[in-house]
Design a protein around this motif. Structure first.
Motif, PDB file in Angstrom:
ATOM      1  N   PRO A 189       0.820  -1.213   0.000  1.00  0.00           N
ATOM      2  CA  PRO A 189       0.000   0.000   0.000  1.00  0.00           C
ATOM      3  C   PRO A 189       0.855   1.266   0.000  1.00  0.00           C
ATOM      4  CG  PRO A 189      -0.852  -1.585   1.567  1.00  0.00           C
ATOM      5  CD  PRO A 189       0.433  -2.146   1.057  1.00  0.00           C
ATOM      6  N   ALA A 190       0.484   2.201  -0.862  1.00  0.00           N
ATOM      7  CA  ALA A 190       1.299   3.401  -1.044  1.00  0.00           C
ATOM      8  C   ALA A 190       1.391   4.225   0.238  1.00  0.00           C
ATOM      9  CB  ALA A 190       0.721   4.246  -2.180  1.00  0.00           C
ATOM     10  N   ALA A 220       0.107   9.530  -3.176  1.00  0.00           N
ATOM     11  CA  ALA A 220       0.011   9.381  -1.724  1.00  0.00           C
ATOM     12  C   ALA A 220       0.949  10.353  -1.023  1.00  0.00           C
ATOM     13  CB  ALA A 220       0.334   7.947  -1.317  1.00  0.00           C
ATOM     14  N   TYR A 221       2.160  10.478  -1.547  1.00  0.00           N
ATOM     15  CA  TYR A 221       3.122  11.397  -0.938  1.00  0.00           C
ATOM     16  C   TYR A 221       2.570  12.818  -0.927  1.00  0.00           C
ATOM     17  CZ  TYR A 221       7.139  14.453  -0.439  1.00  0.00           C
ATOM     18  OH  TYR A 221       7.987  15.442  -0.024  1.00  0.00           O
ATOM     19  N   LEU A 222       2.060  13.256  -2.075  1.00  0.00           N
ATOM     20  CA  LEU A 222       1.607  14.638  -2.163  1.00  0.00           C
ATOM     21  C   LEU A 222       0.387  14.872  -1.281  1.00  0.00           C
ATOM     22  CD1 LEU A 222       2.319  15.208  -5.913  1.00  0.00           C
ATOM     23  CD2 LEU A 222       3.420  16.324  -3.995  1.00  0.00           C
ATOM     24  N   LEU A 223      -0.497  13.894  -1.215  1.00  0.00           N
ATOM     25  CA  LEU A 223      -1.673  14.076  -0.366  1.00  0.00           C
ATOM     26  C   LEU A 223      -1.270  14.116   1.109  1.00  0.00           C
ATOM     27  CD1 LEU A 223      -4.481  12.067  -2.154  1.00  0.00           C
ATOM     28  CD2 LEU A 223      -3.950  14.495  -2.197  1.00  0.00           C
ATOM     29  N   VAL A 224      -0.349  13.250   1.485  1.00  0.00           N
ATOM     30  CA  VAL A 224       0.125  13.277   2.871  1.00  0.00           C
ATOM     31  C   VAL A 224       0.762  14.637   3.174  1.00  0.00           C
ATOM     32  CG1 VAL A 224       1.875  12.332   4.433  1.00  0.00           C
ATOM     33  CG2 VAL A 224       0.421  10.797   3.129  1.00  0.00           C
ATOM     34  N   THR A 225       1.516  15.165   2.200  1.00  0.00           N
ATOM     35  CA  THR A 225       2.163  16.462   2.405  1.00  0.00           C
ATOM     36  C   THR A 225       1.131  17.582   2.546  1.00  0.00           C
ATOM     37  OG1 THR A 225       3.841  15.623   0.938  1.00  0.00           O
ATOM     38  CG2 THR A 225       4.036  17.899   1.565  1.00  0.00           C
ATOM     39  N   VAL A 226       0.110  17.531   1.700  1.00  0.00           N
ATOM     40  CA  VAL A 226      -0.934  18.555   1.782  1.00  0.00           C
ATOM     41  C   VAL A 226      -1.582  18.517   3.170  1.00  0.00           C
ATOM     42  CG1 VAL A 226      -3.219  19.191   0.952  1.00  0.00           C
ATOM     43  CG2 VAL A 226      -1.423  18.635  -0.664  1.00  0.00           C
TER      44      VAL A 226
END
Lengths: 325, 532
Positions: free
Chosen positions: A85-86, A291-297
């Protein structure tokens, strides 16, 4: 306060939704992951099978809808490359980035504030001018180059510190951290210094500007006239009053330290989120990038919220009212 | 926090006392890292490298990619379509169970059943029709048609333990083996099923950080020198070299070309290199219409052999190797370095700009035309610079040439969509023999035969296809080698593609270590030794 929070969360949800569409469309435009992932020896039949397996044969809107549907239940998809899972991949890397970012911020504050105050109190002195010149260097030198320079100096020539990687880790609440061991700390010093460079310059400039302004205020003159010791004047009256802009900016910058530690993490092979992002972009691992960008947001949103709350605590004149805002 | 203190003290003591890692530790900095430890999940060089430490295959390849026995002691053909493998006796898995033919059967069965595999190994197992196991140490494999590459393909996948995965009763069936469940990739990543017969056992796997292996003391073959081996991915070039120079790692793979000179001169470091199995080439689109050629009234000049010959003659390969590759490459006249199986020793390429101009005029382009070369800029060593050099050389004979460079993932997507008339790329012959590039790059695209998956030029020559088809059905090695060499000549006579050079593979390591450089570019810890 409560109204403020609810409004804030609603706004954030909209931001996240818009971001996910943009990110998905953006990463979609780059290229076809199958061209990078699959063994070049693979024949047509094998290729078609792999494309179907990864769901890449469906049109973009269909892929997005199924992604969005899963995302609402917290599933941001499975990494094409790693098959896991990402979100888990990103979160697994989070502690490494977090501790590096915190360490860097600590360095920025510990060096930045005293130097900034010093420069602010004696703006014309040689020391003051040197500090300011140094801060300009900190702004303008490319991070990658400074990182390499640090490695060459302290690791290759002097041999004092390790060149790259994360040292020994110790599990704390089941999460591996490296700041608890000497080896881990040794590995953190160079990358944290590198990451702190820009922020340190920023803090110096903020602290200097604040000090120059505050030092001329009546209450400081009054304190001086009362015969308070310089230590007390600087430590209480000045420091307290320059902290508001510093906290705001550092709060906002903390997000960017985490989000943009990409360069430092690549130079020092620090196994954090930034390195994961670069590797994933190179391999077109779409779910991980998204996933990375959403977590960062999400991270930015949370940090902004915390900054606002801290702000109101530092300066009681600021109210987080929902009614008027 | 309390129990951390002894750890802290211990670490401090270790740092002051040790200073350097002990002699039986080997730390390797790698340019890329595996996507998983599952040996059948992703057919990719970094995965296959680590796999070779833990899981072995029936047959192995030496540094020159010649076949050597591994878990199979010997093999032979019983007839054109039947192969017999005799297995080594007394080989133990890491958990102590004995290796038998069932483990092979189970492995072949599992390969098509890996969930979410981005690039699977079915490529190498689908030639197998039936597997018979007359006794636990004999495997008889039947293929539908003569299949000379079978032993070579047996080197590509690692054998997992049937017992550890609960597959003792699984039987081979070409249509699909039956089992209650198949082991998950996760079970290999977390170490539960990472049980092989190889020279090393898995100790720790942290994605993006390190893979730690320990010596398998019950290994059947030569035991490695190292008690402990740590692989650390250091993907950026500069930091990888710095880590070696700083003594953080003992060895690195793929040191960047621009630093090789410096490393060779450094008294603390040594460098080894060899010709790899990779050729860098320019592909020439030979379709009716082609996208990036201008000034020819819509015709595709690359369809004319004289133009292709002119392009080949225009390129000064020796200069590229000398000036751009720092002599760590060799000019190429065919698709695989001579000496490897199925190459043709007689093939030559020449550099003659005057003759090239004349050929171009003969073909009806005395004033040349305009051309754009597509190239990746981060995939092969100095890829964009090579394309720039080729562009200048083409311009010199009157073909105004531009370069269109892009990062690798963008480049491949555009290439596959047919956006380039001429593009630069590379090909590694994973099997180490000539059928690999011939079949993939220049054979006519025939889906059923698996021909031409990377043939993006529309080149097609029935003579080549025939020779290749024959070669791929000829079990006799000598006869097959001759057929492949002949096919190589057809490609060369046609100037179907422009081979530029064979890349060298190099490794940097601290003085006192030795490593026999491998054409397949694998970095195998067991083969790293201290110099005697």
């Amino acid at each position: 306060m409560l109204v403020f929070l609810i409004r804030r969360i609603a706004q954030s949800a909209i931001v996240v939704a818009i971001m996910s569409v943009l990110v998905f469309a953006g990463i979609f435009a780059i290229g076809n992951p199958i061209d990078v992932l699959i063994s070049p020896e693979a024949d047509e039949i094998e290729r078609t099978a792999a494309i179907a397996r990864l769901g890449l044969d469906r049109p973009m809107y269909e892929q997005f809808l199924s992604f969005a549907g899963n995302a609402i239940s917290g599933d941001l998809g499975t990494s094409f490359v790693h098959g896991t899972p990402a979100v888990r991949l990103v979160l697994e890397r989070f502690p490494a980035t977090l501790e590096l970012a915190l360490f860097a911020m600590l360095i920025a504050v510990l060096f930045g504030i005293p130097l900034g105050i010093w420069a602010g109190l004696r703006p014309g002195s040689a020391a003051g001018r040197t500090i300011m010149a140094g801060s300009i260097l900190g702004f303008s030198l490319p991070t990658f180059w400074v990182g390499m320079l640090l490695i060459m100096t302290f690791a290759v020539w002097l041999g004092w510190l390790p060149a790259s990687g994360r040292g020994q880790t110790v599990d704390l609440f089941g999460i591996p951290f490296s700041f608890l061991t000497a080896d881990g700390l040794k590995h953190m010093i160079l990358p944290a210094m590198n990451l702190a460079l820009f922020k340190k310059s920023l803090v110096i400039r903020l602290a200097r500007a604040g000090t120059r302004e505050v030092a001329l205020q009546d209450y400081v003159r009054f304190a001086r006239a009362k015969g308070l010791s310089p230590v007390r004047i600087v430590g209480v009256h000045i420091l307290k009053n320059i902290m508001i802009p510093v906290v705001t900016v550092l709060g906002l910058e903390f997000g960017s330290v985490i989000a943009f530690s990409v360069v430092t993490e690549s130079v020092f092979s620090w196994p954090g989120m930034g390195k994961l992002l670069i590797d994933s972009i190179l391999l077109l691992d779409r779910p991980v990038v998204v996933a990375y960008l959403l977590v960062t947001v999400l991270l930015f949103i949370i940090i902004n919220l915390v900054v606002d709350v801290l702000y109101s605590l530092l300066d009681p004149r600021i109210r987080l009212g929902g009614a008027k805002a | 926090m309390k129990q951390q203190l002894p750890v802290l003290a211990g670490v401090l003591a270790a740092i002051f006392l040790a200073g350097h890692a002990s002699a039986a530790d080997l730390r390797i900095g790698t340019a890329s890292e595996p996507s998983s430890l599952d040996p059948h999940y992703h057919n990719l060089t970094p995965n296959n490298t680590v796999r070779r430490h833990i899981f072995e295959s029936l047959v192995d390849q030496d540094a020159k990619q010649r076949l050597i026995p591994a878990l199979a002691e010997s093999w032979r053909t019983l007839d054109d379509k039947t192969w017999e493998f005799k297995l080594r006796k007394g080989v133990k898995f890491h958990d102590g169970t004995e290796f038998t033919a069932q483990d092979f059967v189970y492995t072949v069965c599992r390969i098509p059943n890996v969930a979410n595999s981005p690039s699977s190994f079915t490529l190498y197992t689908k030639g197998i029709d039936t597997i018979e196991v007359p006794d636990p140490y004999t495997i008889i494999i039947k293929t539908a048609s003569p299949y000379p590459l079978l032993p070579v393909e047996m080197t590509t996948f690692g054998i997992i333990s049937a017992k550890a995965a609960g597959g003792e009763a699984v039987k081979f069936d070409k249509a699909g083996c039956k089992a209650d469940s198949w082991p998950s990739t996760q079970a290999f990543n977390d170490g539960t099923l990472t049980i092989g017969t190889g020279p090393f056992k898995l100790v720790e796997y942290r994605k993006g950080e390190r893979i730690v292996l320990a010596r398998n003391d019950n290994y059947w073959g030569t035991k490695p020198e190292w008690d402990k081996v740590t692989f650390r991915p250091i993907t950026s070039e500069g930091p990888r070299v710095a880590a070696l120079l700083a003594g953080d790692v003992d060895m690195v793979d793929e040191p960047p070309l621009q630093d090789l000179e410096r490393l060779r001169k450094d008294p603390k470091v040594s460098v080894v290199e060899t010709m790899s199995n990779r050729v860098v080439y320019l592909a020439l689109d030979q379709a009716e219409k082609t996208p990036t050629i201008k000034g020819t009234d819509g015709k595709n000049p690359l369809r004319d052999i004289r133009v292709r010959q002119a392009l080949s003659l225009a390129i000064d390969r020796a200069a590229i190797v000398k000036r751009i590759m720092n002599n760590t490459a060799e000019p190429a006249a065919q698709l695989l370095a001579p000496g490897l199986f199925g190459t043709n020793p007689d093939l030559k390429v020449a550099y003659d700009a005057e003759r090239a101009k004349k050929l171009l005029a003969d073909a009806g382009y005395p004033n040349g035309f305009e051309l754009t070369i597509g190239t990746p800029n981060d995939r092969y060593i100095n890829d964009e610079k090579i394309a720039q050099a080729a562009a200048q050389m083409f311009s010199r004979i009157g073909i105004k040439t531009q370069v269109d460079a892009a990062t690798v993932n963008v480049f491949f997507s555009r290439r596959n969509k047919g956006e380039f008339s001429v593009f630069l790329a590379g090909w590694s012959a994973a099997t180490g023999e000539a059928s690999s590039p011939l079949k993939s790059l220049v054979a006519t695209r025939i889906k059923e035969k698996g021909f031409g998956p990377t043939n993006y030029t529309g080149y097609s020559n029935p003579k080549l296809d025939d020779l290749l088809t024959q070669a791929l059905a000829t079990v006799d090695d000598t006869a097959r080698e001759k057929l492949l060499a002949e096919a190589m000549k057809v490609v060369s006579d046609d100037v179907a593609i422009l081979p530029l050079h064979y890349e060298a593979a190099s490794w940097g390591m601290r003085k006192g270590l030795t490593y026999e450089p491998r054409a397949d570019q694998y970095t195998l810890a067991a083969a790293v030794r201290t110099a005697k």
